[in-house]
Design a protein around this motif. Structure first.
Motif, mmCIF file in Angstrom:
data_model
loop_
_atom_site.group_PDB
_atom_site.id
_atom_site.type_symbol
_atom_site.label_atom_id
_atom_site.label_comp_id
_atom_site.label_asym_id
_atom_site.label_seq_id
_atom_site.Cartn_x
_atom_site.Cartn_y
_atom_site.Cartn_z
ATOM 1 N N ARG A 101 0.829 -1.207 0.000
ATOM 2 C CA ARG A 101 0.000 0.000 0.000
ATOM 3 C C ARG A 101 0.864 1.258 0.000
ATOM 4 O O ARG A 101 0.571 2.227 -0.705
ATOM 5 C CB ARG A 101 -0.921 0.003 1.218
ATOM 6 N N GLN A 102 1.951 1.239 0.777
ATOM 7 C CA GLN A 102 2.867 2.393 0.795
ATOM 8 C C GLN A 102 3.520 2.593 -0.562
ATOM 9 O O GLN A 102 3.685 3.722 -1.031
ATOM 10 C CB GLN A 102 3.943 2.176 1.867
ATOM 11 N N ARG A 105 1.044 4.169 -2.998
ATOM 12 C CA ARG A 105 0.874 5.605 -2.755
ATOM 13 C C ARG A 105 2.092 6.398 -3.236
ATOM 14 O O ARG A 105 1.958 7.476 -3.823
ATOM 15 C CB ARG A 105 0.629 5.860 -1.265
ATOM 16 N N GLU A 109 1.515 9.253 -6.167
ATOM 17 C CA GLU A 109 1.678 10.661 -5.819
ATOM 18 C C GLU A 109 2.793 11.339 -6.605
ATOM 19 O O GLU A 109 2.707 12.518 -6.939
ATOM 20 C CB GLU A 109 1.967 10.801 -4.318
ATOM 21 N N ASN A 114 0.205 3.787 -10.870
ATOM 22 C CA ASN A 114 0.467 2.812 -9.822
ATOM 23 C C ASN A 114 1.701 1.993 -10.224
ATOM 24 O O ASN A 114 2.126 2.042 -11.386
ATOM 25 C CB ASN A 114 -0.764 1.931 -9.559
#
Length: 486
Positions: A101-102, A105, A109, A114
């Motif tokens: 998940r990190q 992100r 960002e 992804n």
């Protein structure tokens, strides 16, 4: 919009522009006439632009833009993907010691995609470059680029570029060689004669050879062979690429070979930004003008370089080179002519690995007892801490760790960080050449008649951050050709 219209080099690589009507994406510095704003789309990375269906501009080659400063974990992730393009997101997260998940992100960002999307686009960009610039077999290109199968490779390339791999290759003219030849792109100026001069003074006999090109034997794990790095015209400073010739027994290591060569010759730096910053200071103004295209020479292998750096403590370049040659001659593995035919005369040794030298006896090689002990301490440390040299991105913490070892001081630690790890802000303040260069430039007063101390130099160098490694190279160059210190 103003950043796009300005074509300012400082924005190069920070964003990308795509034009709806042409289906092309560009750097913000592209010389082509600007499109109407309503037809322009902005992207955070070349991979994101290609993911959205745009083709790279043939004039500005946006897929080759310089890398920008990224969060340390993301920078580490991109290095891992470059070296091991077959990595899955799960494997990448494990190596980064982050949750998936990190990682998701982090990519979304900063890169607009992804991790799966980015990795896939990175593979396609890498494959396209290999197809256009090399003669390597198409099936091998698929493997090297990280695709799981030739079928998947063919499908992805055709979907992205509207051509099959064979058709894409035919669109470029390429010479045929009995080894792999690649073109390594870079931005801005590269002073090839100065780069060669630097390596020529430090050649390890039997391992390296410098003429109008740089050649050496190489080993990566069980892969071994030879590389040659050259320019079509070594008098041209402002060009677009270097030629890389490779002959190895395992081409699956090609991504790592390319990554190492790019670092070695500093091909990914944004030199215009660096010289603009250092050029504000009087110490560098003239040397930058006189030596345009001077970059930071790196190294092929951090262990080999670390031995060279320790040998170079407080002695001349020539003496350190002689000692390194003696170690290589005594402990190196010899090149087998059957497996590596047609190697140039003078290339006959693979520099010994850390495991080979763990029990080495350095007596009778002309190395002082103190330096022999430092070498033994260092080789044991290196064998236990190899991860440190793959993950270090901070000069201060790297220096602190190394200086805990007996025989390793700030000069050696910073020199390793500067040239061994290619960190841009390392600075060997105690270097005799740097002391001499800055003392010569100091005002001729009673207070400055004595050589400057390392403490004084470090305080002075604060204003040169974050490019102190380049400051060191420029200061050494002010002493050329008489400079004979590391």
């Amino acid at each position: 919009m103003q950043a796009r219209l300005s074509r300012d080099l400082r924005f190069d690589g920070k964003f990308f522009t795509a034009v709806l009507t042409t289906g092309i994406y560009c750097r913000p510095t592209c010389p082509a006439g600007p499109a109407k704003e309503e037809n322009v789309r902005y992207y955070q990375s070349a991979a994101q632009a290609e993911f959205n269906g745009y083709q790279p501009c043939k004039r500005c080659k946006p897929e080759l833009s310089p890398e920008q400063k990224l969060p340390s974990h993301l920078s580490q992730a991109l290095n891992l993907i470059t070296i091991s393009p077959q990595l899955s997101v799960h494997e990448l997260a494990l190596q980064l010691q982050l949750s998936e998940r990190q990682v998701q992100r982090l990519f979304k960002e900063n890169l607009g995609l992804n991790p799966n999307e980015f990795i896939n686009q990175k593979r396609q960009i890498s494959a396209r470059n290999l197809l256009l610039t090399s003669s390597i077999a198409i099936a091998d290109v698929a493997i090297i680029s990280g695709f799981g199968s030739t079928r998947s490779f063919n499908e992805h390339i055709k979907k992205q570029y509207k051509l099959t791999p064979s058709q894409l290759r035919k669109s470029a003219k390429s010479e045929k060689h009995n080894h792999l030849r690649l073109k390594l792109k870079y931005q801005g100026m590269l002073n090839w004669p100065l780069m060669l001069d630097f390596f020529r003074a430090r050649v390890i006999p039997g391992v390296e050879l410098v003429t109008n090109s740089y050649q050496r034997t190489i080993t990566i794990d069980n892969c071994h062979g030879w590389i040659k790095v050259s320019k079509d015209d070594n008098n041209v400073v402002n060009d677009e690429y270097l030629n890389l010739d490779v002959m190895v027994n395992d081409y699956s290591q090609l991504p790592q070979i390319i990554s190492r060569v790019r670092k070695m010759f500093d091909l990914d730096c944004n030199l215009a930004v660096i010289t603009e910053h250092l050029g504000q200071h009087k110490e560098f103004q003239q040397v930058i003008v006189n030596n345009q295209g001077l970059r930071l020479p790196g190294c092929w292998d951090i262990f080999e370089f670390s031995i060279r750096a320790i040998l170079g403590q407080q002695i001349s370049v020539k003496a350190a080179t002689t000692l390194a040659g003696r170690i290589a001659k005594k402990y190196a593995e010899k090149v087998e002519t059957e497996s590596m035919q047609r190697l140039p005369a003078g290339l006959e040794l693979y520099f010994p690995s850390a495991q080979t030298l763990i029990n080495a006896n350095f007596t009778e090689l002309g190395i002082t007892d103190t330096r022999q002990q430092t070498l033994r301490t260092w080789i044991e440390f290196f064998n236990r801490n190899q991860t440190l040299f793959r993950t270090s991105h901070n000069t201060e913490s790297f220096e602190k760790t190394l200086c805990e070892l007996k025989g390793i001081g700030p000069w050696t630690a910073n020199y390793m960080a500067m040239r061994g790890l290619s960190l841009p802000d390392a600075f060997p303040a105690a270097d005799l050449g740097i002391i001499k260069a800055l003392t010569n430039k100091a005002p001729a007063t009673t207070a400055t008649a004595k050589p400057l101390t390392a403490k004084q130099i470090l305080a002075m160098a604060e204003q040169w951050r974050p490019w102190r490694s380049y400051a060191a190279i420029y200061l050494w160059q002010t002493l050329a050709p008489q400079n004979n210190n590391e």
